[in-house]
Scaffold this active site. Structure first.
Site, PDB file in Angstrom:
ATOM      1  N   PRO A   1      39.782  23.618 -33.855  1.00  0.00           N
ATOM      2  CA  PRO A   1      38.528  23.059 -34.014  1.00  0.00           C
ATOM      3  C   PRO A   1      37.720  24.523 -34.015  1.00  0.00           C
ATOM      4  O   PRO A   1      36.854  24.020 -33.889  1.00  0.00           O
ATOM      5  CB  PRO A   1      38.460  22.489 -32.768  1.00  0.00           C
ATOM      6  N   LEU A   2      38.088  25.758 -33.318  1.00  0.00           N
ATOM      7  CA  LEU A   2      37.149  26.500 -32.983  1.00  0.00           C
ATOM      8  C   LEU A   2      37.686  27.393 -33.915  1.00  0.00           C
ATOM      9  O   LEU A   2      37.374  28.468 -33.895  1.00  0.00           O
ATOM     10  CB  LEU A   2      37.359  27.158 -31.468  1.00  0.00           C
ATOM     11  N   ALA A   3      38.138  27.358 -35.474  1.00  0.00           N
ATOM     12  CA  ALA A   3      38.030  28.176 -36.886  1.00  0.00           C
ATOM     13  C   ALA A   3      37.640  29.109 -35.852  1.00  0.00           C
ATOM     14  O   ALA A   3      37.924  30.288 -37.067  1.00  0.00           O
ATOM     15  CB  ALA A   3      36.251  27.977 -37.797  1.00  0.00           C
TER      16      ALA A   3
ATOM     17  N   TYR B   1      57.045  25.322 -33.105  1.00  0.00           N
ATOM     18  CA  TYR B   1      55.981  25.688 -32.372  1.00  0.00           C
ATOM     19  C   TYR B   1      56.895  27.112 -31.937  1.00  0.00           C
ATOM     20  O   TYR B   1      57.583  26.780 -30.464  1.00  0.00           O
ATOM     21  CB  TYR B   1      54.592  24.999 -30.847  1.00  0.00           C
TER      22      TYR B   1
ATOM     23  N   GLY C   1      38.155  31.176 -34.168  1.00  0.00           N
ATOM     24  CA  GLY C   1      36.987  32.598 -33.338  1.00  0.00           C
ATOM     25  C   GLY C   1      36.224  32.643 -34.243  1.00  0.00           C
ATOM     26  O   GLY C   1      34.913  33.346 -33.538  1.00  0.00           O
ATOM     27  N   VAL C   2      35.828  32.444 -35.582  1.00  0.00           N
ATOM     28  CA  VAL C   2      34.828  32.833 -36.595  1.00  0.00           C
ATOM     29  C   VAL C   2      33.570  32.906 -36.039  1.00  0.00           C
ATOM     30  O   VAL C   2      32.657  33.145 -36.161  1.00  0.00           O
ATOM     31  CB  VAL C   2      34.947  32.177 -37.410  1.00  0.00           C
ATOM     32  N   PHE C   3      32.708  31.800 -35.526  1.00  0.00           N
ATOM     33  CA  PHE C   3      32.198  31.412 -34.200  1.00  0.00           C
ATOM     34  C   PHE C   3      31.714  31.493 -33.235  1.00  0.00           C
ATOM     35  O   PHE C   3      30.547  31.841 -32.420  1.00  0.00           O
ATOM     36  CB  PHE C   3      31.364  30.117 -34.917  1.00  0.00           C
TER      37      PHE C   3
END
Length: 323
Positions: free
Chosen positions: A231-233, A61, A235-237
């Site tokens: 899990p938040l994709a 990372y 921020g698309v949602f």
């Protein structure tokens, strides 16, 4: 809500994990600055305030700088080490000297990678080490030797994998006395193959599924903690512009917003609560270093979706009715 598997194994891990991929600046060789250190402190503070005590790293990372800056945080606040669960990963190597990027589960590389992570983090041990992506050339006997060496030296307390199928885990487990307690997979409201693979049994649509069959069930049967990366994709949602996305994404984003408004919570909390509602006890690994967004994610612990709400989001994301 029942305890997640990793808690049942004696690790007092939080329901959410803070992914540290965004710490330390860019994926380059530029040095860590005071601003990077301040941002790391702020992210850790926001996580702890939200009840998050588990932190996910990898040796790659930001080319090692994520671990390095986190290690600086621990150096300045040494009392934190015994309050947190530290997880890191190894096995991915960058392209170098004309050699392409590749995976490496050789004993030599595993041991060298862990030593590097411990040095950058400034700690004596990792709570959990994950093998990052399947190495086609892996020799399970050699991986087992590395595991035994790390365990006996006190450098790693527990082991897991990332992005692996049930068959791949079984192969490794057959040679190692140490149980694999984590499998980290990409899972989100936008990445639903892990669900579709199950509902498409005996359906023509199963031909399109790429999620490895039986992996979810195997992890549940073997008490392997399923962690969700992404899990938040992205921020698309939850606020990112989605005007160029398919109708199913746009409509699901609107449904997430409506549920958040109805429940007086954040969109991030709804998205994560959807994952956490699954009986597998999924542990989301949130990848943001933004304190405000970390706090928004923390609200997920207070949200439990009904069966109807969960299915509404799932079917909306599918963009078509269930078979």
């Amino acid at each position: 809500m029942n305890k997640i598997p990793i808690q049942r194994r004696g690790l007092a891990a939080s329901r959410l994990v803070l992914g540290c991929m965004g710490l330390g600046g860019g994926w380059n060789d530029e040095p860590i600055t005071d601003q990077h250190l301040a941002a790391a402190h702020a992210a850790v503070d926001a996580a702890l305030a939200a009840g998050i005590n588990m932190f996910d790293h990898a040796d790659i990372y930001t080319r090692g700088k994520a671990e390095q800056v986190f290690g600086q945080v621990l150096k300045e606040r040494p009392e934190l080490r015994e309050r947190i669960v530290l997880q890191s990963k190894c096995g991915i190597r960058f392209a170098e000297n004309g050699i392409p990027g590749r995976y490496d589960f050789s004993k030599e590389h595993i041991l060298r990678s862990v030593d590097g992570s411990l040095k950058r983090l400034g700690v004596e041990y990792l709570d959990i080490l994950l093998f990052h992506r399947p190495d086609p050339l892996m020799e399970p006997e050699e991986v087992a030797e590395a595991i035994a060496a790390l365990k006996s030296a006190g450098k790693v307390r527990a082991f897991g994998v990332s992005n692996m199928s049930a068959g791949q885990i079984r192969l490794l487990q057959a040679y190692s006395k140490e149980p694999f307690i984590v499998n980290q997979l990409e899972m989100s409201l936008a990445k639903i193959g892990w669900l579709d693979q199950g509902v498409h049994v005996n359906q023509d649509a199963a031909k399109e599924d790429i999620f490895p069959e039986g992996t979810l069930e195997y992890c549940r049967l073997e008490n392997i903690q399923i962690q969700a990366w992404g899990p938040l994709a992205q921020g698309v949602f939850s606020g990112r512009d989605h005007s160029d996305q398919p109708a199913s994404i746009r409509e699901t984003a609107e449904l997430v917003q409506a549920m958040a408004h109805e429940k007086g919570t954040t969109r991030e909390a709804i998205i994560l609560a959807w994952l956490m509602r699954h009986p597998a006890g999924i542990q989301p690994v949130i990848g943001t270093a933004n304190p405000e967004r970390i706090r928004a994610c923390g609200e997920a612990a207070n949200i439990t979706l009904t069966r109807e709400e969960w299915y509404s989001l799932y079917v909306s994301s599918r963009g078509r009715a269930l078979p």
